[in-house]
Design a protein around this motif. Sequence first.
Motif, short mmCIF file in Angstrom:
data_model
loop_
_atom_site.label_atom_id
_atom_site.label_comp_id
_atom_site.label_asym_id
_atom_site.label_seq_id
_atom_site.Cartn_x
_atom_site.Cartn_y
_atom_site.Cartn_z
N ARG A 132 2.08 2.21 -3.13
CA ARG A 132 0.95 2.50 -4.02
C ARG A 132 0.77 1.43 -5.10
O ARG A 132 0.32 1.72 -6.21
CB ARG A 132 1.11 3.90 -4.65
CG ARG A 132 0.43 5.04 -3.87
CD ARG A 132 0.93 5.17 -2.48
NE ARG A 132 0.14 6.12 -1.67
CZ ARG A 132 0.32 6.32 -0.37
NH1 ARG A 132 1.26 5.65 0.29
NH2 ARG A 132 -0.43 7.15 0.31
N ILE A 171 0.85 -1.20 0.00
CA ILE A 171 0.00 0.00 0.00
C ILE A 171 0.89 1.25 0.00
O ILE A 171 0.65 2.20 -0.74
CB ILE A 171 -0.96 0.01 1.22
CG1 ILE A 171 -1.93 -1.18 1.15
CG2 ILE A 171 -1.74 1.32 1.28
CD1 ILE A 171 -2.74 -1.40 2.43
N VAL A 183 -1.15 -1.10 -4.49
CA VAL A 183 -2.54 -1.51 -4.29
C VAL A 183 -3.15 -0.55 -3.27
O VAL A 183 -2.42 0.11 -2.53
CB VAL A 183 -2.58 -2.99 -3.81
CG1 VAL A 183 -1.93 -3.14 -2.45
CG2 VAL A 183 -4.00 -3.54 -3.77
N ASP A 184 -4.48 -0.47 -3.24
CA ASP A 184 -5.10 0.43 -2.27
C ASP A 184 -5.61 -0.36 -1.06
O ASP A 184 -5.84 -1.57 -1.16
CB ASP A 184 -6.26 1.18 -2.94
CG ASP A 184 -7.40 0.26 -3.28
OD1 ASP A 184 -8.23 -0.03 -2.39
OD2 ASP A 184 -7.45 -0.23 -4.43
N PRO A 185 -5.79 0.29 0.08
CA PRO A 185 -6.15 -0.44 1.31
C PRO A 185 -7.55 -1.08 1.26
O PRO A 185 -7.80 -2.06 1.97
CB PRO A 185 -6.09 0.64 2.39
CG PRO A 185 -6.12 1.95 1.69
CD PRO A 185 -5.52 1.71 0.35
#
Lengths: 311, 311
Positions: free
Chosen positions: A293, A290, A295-297
Amino acid sequence: MRDLAKEITKGKHRAIARAISLVENNWSNAQEMMKKIFPYTGKSVIVGITGVPGSGKSTLVDQMLGPLRKNRKKIGIVAVDPSSPFSGGAILGDRIRMMRHSIDPDIFIRSMATRGHLGGLARATGEAIAILEAAGKDLILVETVGVGQDEVEVVKLADVVLVVLVPGAGDDIQVFKAGIMEIADIFILNKADSPGTEKTEKQLKAMLELGLKKEHMPPVIKTVATEGKGTGLLLREIDKFIAGSDQDFLARRKKRLISWMLRDIINEKIYQAVIQNIHDSEIGDFVEKIYQREVDPYTVADNIIKKLKRV
Amino acid sequence: MRDLAKEITKGKHRAIARAISLVENNWSNAQEMMKKIFPYTGKSVIVGITGVPGSGKSTLVDQMLGPLRKNRKKIGIVAVDPSSPFSGGAILGDRIRMMRHSIDPDIFIRSMATRGHLGGLARATGEAIAILEAAGKDLILVETVGVGQDEVEVVKLADVVLVVLVPGAGDDIQVFKAGIMEIADIFILNKADSPGTEKTEKQLKAMLELGLKKEHMPPVIKTVATEGKGTGLLLREIDKFIAGSDQDFLARRKKRLISWMLRDIINEKIYQAVIQNIHDSEIGDFVEKIYQREVDPYTVADNIIKKLKRV
């Protein structure tokens, strides 16, 4: 653990203290005990007290204890303390002030912090109340040290809610958000020997008349807690409120507390299941991705929950 | 929704405001937007400010805005407001005070309440920060209106943490719980034209020397915020702190924020799944049974969770 539950129902203070600590510090292990004492709960009168810091709540509580004890009432006090790192001193002072009652074996005093990731204040306070009920306390005072939203929500769950004001704060009464006017069953105007008492009382009553339906008009009791003035009247008003309330009304409040506790318990259990089933290292990997960046949370959360469901 | 994310990345204030409201009021529907803006986050400097009410935090922030704007910095301000029903007035005043900056298109000011069953303050604040980062703000100030544990925890997640003290509170410094001394990267002694300034400064420094290792000794900056005195020095100290911190240290803080947010997001998602899959009437039945002491809430919670897993 079985012994602890038994000791609680015998009213032993050491057992009460241990039980509340268990609930605060090792919740998973507290549950067998809580299940055992649960049938003994639900019979006490719960009095909530809230109000601005410095309004004299603790002194009021302290002064109420004398007459209550004369009537042989067994009392539990839970001070809900928002753990402000800035207010440690005042709270400590309050506790010391009550020390003169603390050797009385029928008065149990405990402050509870709002801690943890979940809030969970309704749960923790509800559990402390349950422990005190199982211990045979007739009256349980829930005092909020702070006046944050969470604390006010908790106090709302009492059978009778006292809101403490002081004169001179008169100019600020107007700014009270609607919420506070609605939660009070009894208003206490403390330090009622100060200048401005009458003005504040008038303003308060005018506001109440504007804002509330006549049938719900809460009484305004003037006290000088430091001298014990007005506390007798206050106790009679509390009795009157409880006696005058219809049983459905009181049941509704108790059920609201249960409903809140239930949701908090569900949450806490699920949370702990998540924690137990995901290794810290795994969380660390996700956090790194995360942070980069990649992947998003929200997507990560969905994946973790999917995994949890398969457990 | 796609447009909203796009408008945010263009820095449009109306879009930022709408996005934060969405996060606060309709979280499930906010997620697509949050996923879209997420790649644009993580690049701002986050400054946390906490301190006792009345210490002049808002005036300080207000005074810092002028020099920052001269340097063409784009600024976002998030005031974390614990929604005390008693403090409505002061907060409103603070907001109005900052109004003179609020027409500046490069300063966005928003207060956030701690609301909801879950606390979730880290999540909500984290999301507001993320929205402001995606909107291209260079500096994001997170100001806590209260000093409860939750607010302090949130402020801890900033890149640099300012703790504001005032003289005369000198006698109370001793009672600060350990936590507050450790979170400060920079101490601000505001209202430094009041009597007792020197005494308080000495006490504070003595405490810091006692409690902390020398290499972490945070500077103590004296300010008179109402006159703008000391704010230039404060800004330089902030720059110095950020520039002087090793990158691993700052990354660690940002990752801690991510880790907290992730846990809060998981919780909120699971909670909403519970809510959606259990009808209110069903909860009502359970509550009735608990109220009648036919069953305890822990057993009910287990049953509800088992049911949820089958969904």
